[in-house]
Design a protein around this motif. Structure first.
Motif, PDB file in Angstrom:
ATOM      1  N   ASP A  47       0.832  -1.207   0.000  1.00 23.52           N
ATOM      2  CA  ASP A  47       0.000   0.000   0.000  1.00 23.52           C
ATOM      3  C   ASP A  47       0.870   1.263   0.000  1.00 23.52           C
ATOM      4  OD1 ASP A  47      -2.442   1.223  -0.212  1.00 23.52           O
ATOM      5  OD2 ASP A  47      -2.898   1.140   1.923  1.00 23.52           O
ATOM      6  N   LEU A  60      -1.881  -5.713  -7.934  1.00 26.18           N
ATOM      7  CA  LEU A  60      -2.866  -4.679  -7.627  1.00 26.18           C
ATOM      8  C   LEU A  60      -3.900  -5.102  -6.593  1.00 26.18           C
ATOM      9  CD1 LEU A  60      -3.487  -2.989 -11.091  1.00 26.18           C
ATOM     10  CD2 LEU A  60      -2.331  -2.049  -9.106  1.00 26.18           C
ATOM     11  N   LYS A  89      -2.237  -4.924  -3.320  1.00 24.88           N
ATOM     12  CA  LYS A  89      -1.513  -3.651  -3.131  1.00 24.88           C
ATOM     13  C   LYS A  89      -0.057  -3.888  -2.757  1.00 24.88           C
ATOM     14  CE  LYS A  89      -5.690  -1.243  -1.816  1.00 24.88           C
ATOM     15  NZ  LYS A  89      -6.392  -0.480  -0.797  1.00 24.88           N
TER      16      LYS A  89
END
Length: 124
Positions: free
Chosen positions: A42, A104, A107
């Motif tokens: 993230d 993705l 993250k």
């Protein structure tokens, strides 16, 4: 007049192809192998692993989300992940500075760096 236009177009295309080939050659011959696999979750750096040591580590990316990073022979690779699409697992192993593998859904980003910056948490 039409023949001259075609000839000029061919010359322009040849010059552009040669320029692209030169730029590509410079890119491939000047890139350097990295020293560390940096793990970002993230957007936050969580760990750095030296590419000089073979290791397999599970990266926890939330509740039931995970990626398994394997470093072997100087290359970093995601060999397993909990994400539904598996794009990160299909990505080839990376070893050159600036290369990345991105997951993705989880993250998670694996990025290759050349040096250990101050404050980096190196796991050996």
């Amino acid at each position: 007049m039409q023949k001259k236009k075609i000839r000029n177009d061919i010359i322009l295309a040849a010059v552009l192809l040669c320029a692209a080939a030169v730029i590509l050659a410079i890119f491939f011959f000047t890139r350097s192998e990295g020293g560390y696999a940096v793990v970002l979750i993230d957007g936050e750096e969580t760990a750095r692993y030296p590419l000089s040591k073979d290791i397999e580590v599970t990266i926890s990316a939330g509740e039931q989300n995970y990626n398994i990073l394997k470093i072997e022979k100087g290359c970093a690779d995601i060999i397993e992940a909990s994400c539904p699409d598996g794009v990160c697992v299909e990505h080839r192993a990376i070893k050159y500075e600036g290369e990345t593998i991105v997951c993705l859904p989880n993250k998670v980003v694996i990025r290759i760096d050349g040096e250990c910056r101050n404050g980096g948490h190196v796991i050996s």
